[in-house]
Design a protein around this motif. Structure first.
Motif, PDB file in Angstrom:
ATOM      1  N   THR A 121       3.776  -3.936  -1.942  1.00  0.00           N
ATOM      2  CA  THR A 121       5.185  -3.649  -1.653  1.00  0.00           C
ATOM      3  C   THR A 121       5.948  -4.949  -1.436  1.00  0.00           C
ATOM      4  OG1 THR A 121       4.495  -1.541  -0.674  1.00  0.00           O
ATOM      5  CG2 THR A 121       6.742  -2.274  -0.211  1.00  0.00           C
TER       6      THR A 121
ATOM      7  N   ASN B  50      10.786   0.408  -9.252  1.00  0.00           N
ATOM      8  CA  ASN B  50      10.536  -0.460  -8.122  1.00  0.00           C
ATOM      9  C   ASN B  50      11.052   0.130  -6.820  1.00  0.00           C
ATOM     10  OD1 ASN B  50       9.225  -2.400  -9.596  1.00  0.00           O
ATOM     11  ND2 ASN B  50      11.005  -3.690  -9.834  1.00  0.00           N
TER      12      ASN B  50
ATOM     13  N   ILE C  97       6.971  -6.408  -4.708  1.00  0.00           N
ATOM     14  CA  ILE C  97       8.149  -5.735  -5.275  1.00  0.00           C
ATOM     15  C   ILE C  97       9.414  -6.355  -4.703  1.00  0.00           C
ATOM     16  CG2 ILE C  97       9.456  -3.562  -5.241  1.00  0.00           C
ATOM     17  CD1 ILE C  97       6.667  -2.146  -5.335  1.00  0.00           C
TER      18      ILE C  97
ATOM     19  N   ARG D   2      12.538  -9.189  -6.296  1.00  0.00           N
ATOM     20  CA  ARG D   2      13.962  -8.845  -6.299  1.00  0.00           C
ATOM     21  C   ARG D   2      14.818  -9.853  -5.539  1.00  0.00           C
ATOM     22  NH1 ARG D   2      14.517  -4.309  -8.914  1.00  0.00           N
ATOM     23  NH2 ARG D   2      16.649  -4.051  -8.255  1.00  0.00           N
TER      24      ARG D   2
END
Length: 180
Positions: free
Chosen positions: A71, A1, A74, A78
């Motif tokens: 992106t 990642n 990702i 998180r």
């Protein structure tokens, strides 16, 4: 990642490792996500690392960029369960040690047969793909945080091809509309 984020953002490793939740503007799936680069992980003379805040970094290299949807996904994945001050990119709940990431990337690139690929190569990939997509050098300079356009030109100027069809068409329209 983390490698995918580096390709998707064009950030340097130290910039990505210092990214905290407070520097992410997420307005929800399907809407733009912005990240602000205002901190960087620096190596100290004793080998330890410190996060340097904005005042210790060149002001022109500070930047706020929009992430493409992949992106952003990702980063969004998180953020779950993290506090405002937490780092976005961690490994096993702890801050990434840059040498550990470098070692993992080295193993991955060797197994993929990419002997010349480095962490900075991920940044170059980002810029090359933007340049091939038609991004002008001044936009690239701002996005990647070069203080001076000559750095951008010297590093990436060779990636810029001929003008696109739309530019050539606009040129022809101006030329044809101008009395001679």
């Amino acid at each position: 990642n983390l490698a995918a984020f580096l390709i998707g953002s064009g950030w340097r490793l130290g910039e990505a490792l210092a990214l905290n939740v407070a520097s992410v503007e997420d307005y929800g799936k399907g809407r733009p996500m912005w990240v602000t680069m205002s901190r960087v992980l620096r190596r100290n003379p004793d080998g330890t690392h410190t996060i340097a805040e904005a005042e210790r970094k060149a002001q022109k290299s500070m930047r706020r960029i929009e992430l493409d949807p992949a992106t952003a996904a990702i980063v969004r994945a998180r953020l779950t369960g993290k506090r405002h001050s937490d780092l976005v990119f961690t490994h096993d709940g702890r801050a990434w040690a840059p040498h550990n990431f470098r070692n993992r990337l080295t193993r991955a690139r060797k197994s993929a047969g990419l002997e010349n690929a480095t962490i900075h190569w991920l940044r170059h990939t980002h810029v090359a793909w933007l340049a091939m997509s038609g991004a002008p050098l001044p936009e690239l300079r701002k996005r990647i945080g070069h203080a001076d356009i000559t750095t951008t030109i010297g590093t990436y100027g060779g990636m810029i091809g001929d003008v696109g069809a739309a530019t050539l068409g606009a040129f022809a329209a101006l030329r044809d509309a101008t009395p001679t």
